[in-house]
Design an enzyme around this catalytic site. Sequence first.
Site, short mmCIF file in Angstrom:
data_model
loop_
_atom_site.label_atom_id
_atom_site.label_comp_id
_atom_site.label_asym_id
_atom_site.label_seq_id
_atom_site.Cartn_x
_atom_site.Cartn_y
_atom_site.Cartn_z
N ASP A 95 37.91 -17.42 -29.01
CA ASP A 95 36.84 -18.37 -29.89
C ASP A 95 35.44 -17.88 -29.76
O ASP A 95 35.17 -17.01 -28.98
CB ASP A 95 37.17 -19.93 -29.30
N HIS A 110 39.60 -9.38 -25.30
CA HIS A 110 40.57 -9.74 -26.16
C HIS A 110 40.62 -10.00 -27.65
O HIS A 110 41.49 -10.50 -28.45
CB HIS A 110 41.57 -10.90 -25.46
N CYS A 118 40.50 -3.72 -40.72
CA CYS A 118 41.24 -3.32 -41.76
C CYS A 118 41.93 -1.96 -41.22
O CYS A 118 41.11 -0.92 -40.86
CB CYS A 118 40.02 -2.84 -43.21
N CYS A 121 40.50 1.31 -43.58
CA CYS A 121 39.30 2.05 -43.28
C CYS A 121 38.78 1.82 -41.96
O CYS A 121 37.64 2.15 -41.78
CB CYS A 121 38.47 1.60 -44.59
N THR A 178 41.22 -19.66 -15.85
CA THR A 178 42.20 -18.47 -16.32
C THR A 178 43.36 -18.85 -15.04
O THR A 178 43.23 -18.97 -14.06
CB THR A 178 41.81 -17.35 -16.32
N ASN A 204 38.50 -24.08 -11.22
CA ASN A 204 39.94 -24.21 -12.01
C ASN A 204 40.36 -25.72 -11.62
O ASN A 204 40.02 -26.15 -10.59
CB ASN A 204 40.89 -23.23 -11.65
N ALA A 222 35.46 -27.03 -15.70
CA ALA A 222 34.62 -26.33 -16.25
C ALA A 222 33.24 -26.91 -16.46
O ALA A 222 32.15 -26.69 -16.12
CB ALA A 222 34.94 -25.25 -17.05
#
Length: 237
Positions: A95, A110, A118, A121, A178, A204, A222
Amino acid sequence: MISASGSIVVLTGAGMSAESGIPTFRGVDGLWEGHRIEDVASPEGFARDPELVHRFYNLRRAALNHVEPNEGHRALAQLERGWKGGFLLVTQNVDDLHERAGSEKLIHMHGELRKVRCEGCGAVLTWTQDLSSGTRCRACGGIGGLRPHIVWFGEFPFEMDRIMAALAKADLFICVGTSGVVYPAAGFAREAARRATCRLIEVNVDQTAISSHFHQHIHGPAAVELPKLVDSILHGR
Ligand code: BV8
Ligand code: ZN
C-alpha cells in the site's frame, strides 16, 4: 538508546496498516476467497488464472482509495524528518500509506499496488485503475503484457543490496507489525543483530516467529506505540 549520529533501519509489515483498515495476511488466515495467498501471489498462480490474480489486486488497489495513513505512519515520517543520522524505512507492504504520511527514505521491497509493469517493454507505470489481460500498455501499446509491480512468492525482492548495506551499519533496528514468517524480510533481524552494538526493538500486538532476536518488545498497536517510541528517540526521553 542511540547516539544522535547513529543510523536507524525500520521494517514494517501488514500490522502497520491494520489500524488504517487494511486486513493483515494472518488476520485472514492467509486466505483470500478461499485461495491461499501464496498461491494467488505467485507467477504460477498468475499463469494458471490471470483474471483471478488481477481481481485479487484490483480489489486491493481500489481499497486504497478508502483508507488513510494512521498515527503510526505519521510517527515514522516524523522520525525520518527529525533524525540527523542515517535513516531507512523498508516496508513489506504494497500500500502507499507510508508515502502518503510523508515518508521519503522508503523502499517497497515487495513492490507497490499502485504500479504495474509491462512484460513486453519493461515499463513500470503508475496505475490506480483496474487491470486485466486485455489492458493496453501506455508505453509500448502492447496488450496482455501488464502485471502488478508486486514481488510474488518465488520472486526476488527489490533493492536487497541497499537493504543489506543499511542493516550492516544499523545502530537501531525497529520492526513493526510483521509476523516474521516471510523471507528474506524475516531474516533482517538476525542480520541487524550481527552488529553487537545494534539495538533491536519489535512493535507488535503479539509475539512473533522472530521475537527472540529483539532486545525490547513493545506490546501494542503501531498507531498507539510508535508515536511514543518516536518521541523517546527524538527527544531522548
Ligand atoms: C524469495 C507481496 C528468493 C504480495 C509478498 C520455505 C521456508 C522458508 C522460506 C521459503 C520456503 N518456501 C519458499 C520460501 C521463500 C518465500 C517465503 O518466505 N515463504 C514463506 C510463506 C515460508 N519467500 C519468497 O518467495 C520471497 N522471495 O525468497 O526469493 C530469494 C531469497 C533470498 C534472497 C533473494 C531471493 C518473496 C516473498 C514476497 C512475497 N510477496 N507481498 C502481496 O502483498 O500481494 S509477502 C506478503 O506476505 C507481505 O508483503 C508480507 O511480506 C507477508 C505478510 O507478512 P506480514 O507483513 O508479516 O503480515 P502478517 O499478516 O503475516 O502479520 C501481521 C503482523 O502484524 C502480525 O504479527 C500481527 O500480530 C501484527 N499486527 C496486527 N495488527 C497490528 C500488528 N502489529 C502492530 N500493530 C497492529 N495494529
Ligand atoms: Zn509496454
